[in-house]
Design a protein around this motif. Sequence first.
Motif, short mmCIF file in Angstrom:
data_model
loop_
_atom_site.label_atom_id
_atom_site.label_comp_id
_atom_site.label_asym_id
_atom_site.label_seq_id
_atom_site.Cartn_x
_atom_site.Cartn_y
_atom_site.Cartn_z
N GLY A 231 -2.20 18.18 32.32
CA GLY A 231 -2.91 18.07 31.06
C GLY A 231 -2.05 18.50 29.90
N SER A 232 -2.63 18.49 28.72
CA SER A 232 -1.90 18.88 27.52
C SER A 232 -1.36 20.30 27.66
N VAL A 233 -0.12 20.49 27.23
CA VAL A 233 0.51 21.81 27.31
C VAL A 233 0.57 22.42 25.92
N ALA A 234 0.38 23.73 25.87
CA ALA A 234 0.40 24.44 24.59
C ALA A 234 1.76 25.11 24.41
N ILE A 235 2.79 24.27 24.24
CA ILE A 235 4.15 24.80 24.05
C ILE A 235 4.80 24.12 22.86
N ASP A 236 5.98 24.57 22.50
CA ASP A 236 6.72 24.08 21.34
C ASP A 236 6.86 22.56 21.40
N GLU A 237 6.51 21.89 20.29
CA GLU A 237 6.56 20.42 20.26
C GLU A 237 7.99 19.89 20.27
N ASN A 238 8.97 20.74 20.08
CA ASN A 238 10.37 20.30 20.14
C ASN A 238 10.95 20.45 21.55
N PHE A 239 10.17 21.00 22.46
CA PHE A 239 10.67 21.20 23.82
C PHE A 239 10.77 19.86 24.55
N GLN A 240 11.81 19.71 25.36
CA GLN A 240 12.00 18.49 26.16
C GLN A 240 12.57 18.87 27.52
N ILE A 241 12.29 18.05 28.52
CA ILE A 241 12.97 18.20 29.81
C ILE A 241 13.69 16.90 30.14
N ARG A 242 14.76 17.02 30.88
CA ARG A 242 15.58 15.86 31.25
C ARG A 242 15.61 15.66 32.76
N VAL A 243 15.00 16.59 33.50
CA VAL A 243 14.99 16.48 34.96
C VAL A 243 13.78 15.67 35.40
N PRO A 244 13.87 14.95 36.52
CA PRO A 244 12.74 14.15 37.00
C PRO A 244 11.64 15.00 37.61
N ILE A 245 10.44 14.46 37.62
CA ILE A 245 9.32 15.07 38.34
C ILE A 245 9.21 14.32 39.67
N PRO A 246 9.42 15.00 40.80
CA PRO A 246 9.65 14.29 42.06
C PRO A 246 8.43 13.64 42.72
N ALA A 247 7.22 13.88 42.25
CA ALA A 247 6.05 13.29 42.91
C ALA A 247 6.09 11.77 42.81
N GLN A 248 5.50 11.09 43.80
CA GLN A 248 5.46 9.63 43.77
C GLN A 248 4.76 9.12 42.52
N GLN A 249 3.62 9.74 42.20
CA GLN A 249 2.84 9.30 41.05
C GLN A 249 2.67 10.47 40.09
N ILE A 250 2.91 10.21 38.81
CA ILE A 250 2.73 11.26 37.80
C ILE A 250 1.86 10.72 36.66
N SER A 251 0.99 11.56 36.18
CA SER A 251 0.15 11.24 35.03
C SER A 251 0.17 12.45 34.11
N ILE A 252 0.63 12.25 32.87
CA ILE A 252 0.85 13.37 31.96
C ILE A 252 0.16 13.10 30.63
N ARG A 253 -0.69 14.00 30.24
CA ARG A 253 -1.36 13.91 28.95
C ARG A 253 -0.55 14.67 27.91
N ASN A 254 -0.42 14.08 26.72
CA ASN A 254 0.40 14.67 25.65
C ASN A 254 1.82 14.91 26.15
N SER A 255 2.43 13.80 26.56
CA SER A 255 3.71 13.86 27.30
C SER A 255 4.93 13.80 26.40
N TYR A 256 4.85 14.32 25.19
CA TYR A 256 5.96 14.28 24.24
C TYR A 256 7.23 14.91 24.80
N TRP A 257 7.10 15.82 25.76
CA TRP A 257 8.24 16.59 26.25
C TRP A 257 9.01 15.88 27.37
N LEU A 258 8.47 14.77 27.88
CA LEU A 258 9.14 14.04 28.96
C LEU A 258 10.09 13.00 28.35
#
Length: 392
Positions: A231-258
């Motif tokens: 679900g939506s995360v309450a963290i810095d809107e400038n935060f980003q990740i570059r590593v993959p999420i290993p699950a077969q299926q991913i669903s991310i709400r408010n996914s600005y950081w991916l």
Amino acid sequence: MCPPPIGICPFIEFVVSHKKVSQTAQMNVHATEISHSHGLGQLEIRNKPKTNQFPLLKFPRVVLLECIENLDVLEIILFSLLSKRAKANAKLVHWTPLDIVLRTESPIEINLKCPIYPYREWTIEFNEEKESSEYPYFESYQTGPIVENFLFLKNNENAIEDSKQLTEHICEVFSSPVSGVDLGEESQIKWISKFQQIFRKVWIWDDVITSVETLYRVLNDVKVTDYVFLGSVAIDENFQIRVPIPAQQISIRNSYWLTLPSILNGTNSMIRLHGSKLTPKEINTILKEWKMGSKLCNLEYLEIDTVAFQDAESYTNEILKDLDWTDGNENDGRPTTVKLDGEWTDTLPQVKTVRNLTGCGGKIGSIFETFGDFEDGKLELCFYFQVWSRQN
């Protein structure tokens, strides 16, 4: 083996009370080891004369185990909570592993399924709709071919801890891991990361993740094989990740950081990103990499919704730039539904225009979009990419 799909056995009723008999009859949870928490102290011994009690635990072990094998799932759990000896005997039976899902959002539930009985489900629910004196109690419902059996326990202030400890108990009795868990509080993330290494499915609801440290704990310590919802995360809107999420299926709400590298370096089969900040150029890169077959070979479905600052035509042109696409139509065999979460099916939107790409192995990747108006003249876009194969 898996417990037979029967009702509450008569001979188990001598140990489990569905209503309070008296305050003195209530078993102290810690003293008697009926459970690990006060909430599970709702299970009580009937205050009956000895002549009316059935000496089940005095049976020879071979007879006792045969009796246990014929209990229903909920009966086995209740029986195993009676004492250390009852639990030890219940564990001696070689049960078919259960599918165990703990849901900590309201209502707090433990959902159980057995693969050899696909039309029966068992649920332990921590409920607060009735008077305390009426707990625990049972109910059964049938919806189509599915029969659902419920054990309702009182939802007191410690219900979440009770559910976690009862889940651990069930896992031990049936030698089964937790297959799925949904989390509504940040503190639960630490518990699941210590309790178990790998889960098939994990749901983490809005605002549970409130720091970068917690997000990294989820990504690094909670291993998910099949499906993860964040679900939506309450963290810095400038935060980003570059590593993959290993699950077969991913669903991310408010996914600005991916980010794009996280997607390109992953092996996901389904990706759903809501509130994404991926640009049309980055989406174009995703499509080119899939078409070349060097990356995203497992991708079957991609859904991205975002807000754009440009008109629909220029946005689409940038997505399709330098792609050798062909027009699709309703009669080309493209499926109209997609299976999400491995369990429920979603109908895809009907659109006028579909563009098809041909990837390695002859698979078809269909591109289509829906648009809507957003505030301040912005464009709300939902981009879809569906991978499928033509039937010969």
